[in-house]
Design an enzyme around this catalytic site. Structure first.
Site, PDB file in Angstrom:
ATOM      1  N   HIS A 289      37.882  41.779  37.813  1.00  0.00           N
ATOM      2  CA  HIS A 289      37.314  40.440  37.873  1.00  0.00           C
ATOM      3  C   HIS A 289      36.280  40.325  36.761  1.00  0.00           C
ATOM      4  O   HIS A 289      35.349  41.139  36.696  1.00  0.00           O
ATOM      5  CB  HIS A 289      36.656  40.179  39.231  1.00  0.00           C
ATOM      6  CG  HIS A 289      36.451  38.731  39.504  1.00  0.00           C
ATOM      7  ND1 HIS A 289      35.612  37.932  38.752  1.00  0.00           N
ATOM      8  CD2 HIS A 289      37.002  37.896  40.436  1.00  0.00           C
ATOM      9  CE1 HIS A 289      35.637  36.702  39.211  1.00  0.00           C
ATOM     10  NE2 HIS A 289      36.478  36.647  40.231  1.00  0.00           N
ATOM     11  N   ASP A 337      41.423  39.936  46.428  1.00  0.00           N
ATOM     12  CA  ASP A 337      42.844  39.728  46.710  1.00  0.00           C
ATOM     13  C   ASP A 337      43.490  40.985  47.278  1.00  0.00           C
ATOM     14  O   ASP A 337      44.327  40.911  48.187  1.00  0.00           O
ATOM     15  CB  ASP A 337      43.585  39.315  45.435  1.00  0.00           C
ATOM     16  CG  ASP A 337      43.212  37.924  44.967  1.00  0.00           C
ATOM     17  OD1 ASP A 337      42.897  37.084  45.825  1.00  0.00           O
ATOM     18  OD2 ASP A 337      43.224  37.679  43.749  1.00  0.00           O
TER      19      ASP A 337
END
Length: 393
Positions: A289, A337
């Protein structure tokens, strides 16, 4: 971690000379702080970035805006959430600390008005006829249909409130009647979750309630800035979430884990993971990320909680091993996720449960951002740089 900048670094970031930097301080446009070890002044990085973003509208329409749209400098001001030094903060409160005890309803109240009001004391909404949505449609489609109908129908004002919309959204995602039960318990009841799973659902909803200016939140703010209704703004967020590059991350991570679990041994599992990511490179679904170079704290919290569950989940050990193998292979930390996908598989929740958790959780943040944007009375209208053919004869 000290993010203060030296004078040369601050001037370089602003694109000005040192005398101009000092004039900004004298005019009150920028603050400076003393360095205890020397007489040299330092400049808070956030203040410098904010000034750089405001300083020149022409530049904001040019390269600065282009960079900003790709994980660059901030483009909107907000009091709602903040990512700082690897932590996610809701109005200054660490989201991982809130995840230990708070509900999504409490997180929503914090995001909406710093917890000043208990919005969820009202009863569950009674839906008008025809608002149940298409029973055979996918959960996210049902949710979008519900918001679209609320945005266009002449409905009671009570159905336009944040709590009512979140409960209607939960009902659409789960294909149940709206309920006043805590939202994590509604998910738990629909998926027959035990006490441990219910606690993880509660924590996941809190951790995913907001995430600064992501794609769906920006879409919500754009719609809210036009004066459109709150259901219309939420519909825009759901539409953005339906894209594979945003809300599809947990489904892609689930596919990776499923392939790894189907391998006969650890070596074949590693090969299956490598083959999966080679096919979708450079995007590593479930890993990495840009805002968390040292690892997503939401994933660390949820995967850490999963690792403490030692009984009753026969696939859990293999799932966590596959997560670790993929992380080692890619040399990247997991993101939220992956945690959603691991929970979905380990607990036998229906496929797509991770997306439903994400959508319901993020609606709390969308409502906060829609209200903040509407309150500013500013229309979001960026400029584009034309790069096509010049005028033809």
């Amino acid at each position: 971690m000290n993010n203060d900048l030296s004078a040369p670094d601050a001037a370089r970031l602003l694109g000005v000379s040192l005398p101009t930097l000092y004039s900004y301080v004298s005019r009150g446009l920028l603050a400076s702080v003393s360095n205890g070890e020397s007489r040299r002044k330092r400049y808070p990085q956030e203040d410098v970035l904010r000034l750089a973003a405001r300083r020149n509208d022409a530049k904001r329409g040019g390269q600065t805006a282009v960079a900003a749209m790709h994980w660059g400098v901030p483009v909107l001001e907000t009091r709602i959430s903040h990512i700082l030094d690897g932590r996610l903060l809701y109005r200054g409160h660490d989201a991982t600390a809130l995840a230990q005890h708070a509900t999504l309803e409490a997180a929503a109240g914090l995001l909406w008005d710093d917890g000043a009001s208990d919005y969820f004391r009202q009863d569950a909404p009674i839906l008008p006829p025809g608002l149940a949505g298409a029973p055979d449609a996918a959960p996210l489609v049902r949710a979008m249909l519900a918001m679209a109908m609320l945005a266009t129908a002449d409905t009671a004002h009570a159905l336009q409130s944040g709590p009512a919309l979140m409960r209607i959204l939960a009902a659409a995602l789960l294909q149940t009647a709206p309920s006043a039960l805590p939202l994590h318990r509604q998910l738990a009841r629909a998926w027959h979750a035990d006490a441990e799973q219910t606690e993880l659902l509660r924590a996941a909803l809190v951790l995913l309630a907001d995430h600064e200016l992501n794609a769906s939140t920006f879409a919500v703010r754009c719609i809210a800035s036009t004066g459109a209704s709150l259901p219309a703004a939420l519909g825009a967020g759901l539409a953005a979430l339906s894209g594979d590059k945003h809300g599809g991350g947990s489904a892609a991570a689930r596919r990776m884990l499923t392939q790894a679990l189907a391998a006969p041994d650890a070596r074949d599992a590693r090969a299956a993971i490598g083959k999966y990511y080679a096919a979708i490179a450079p995007a590593f679904a479930g890993f990495g990320h840009p805002l968390y170079p040292h690892g997503d704290p939401r994933a660390a919290y949820l995967l850490g909680r999963l690792a403490t569950l030692s009984h009753g989940y026969p696939q859990l050990g293999a799932i966590l091993a596959a997560c670790a193998t993929a992380g080692d292979l890619l040399e990247v930390k997991p993101n939220a996720d992956l945690a959603l996908a691991a929970m979905e598989l380990a607990f036998g929740w229906p496929e797509g449960a991770g997306m439903r958790v994400f959508a319901l959780a993020r609606s709390a943040g969308w409502i906060a951002h829609a209200a903040e944007q509407a309150g500013s009375a500013v229309l979001i209208r960026p400029r584009a740089r034309y790069i096509g053919r010049h005028q033809c004869d």
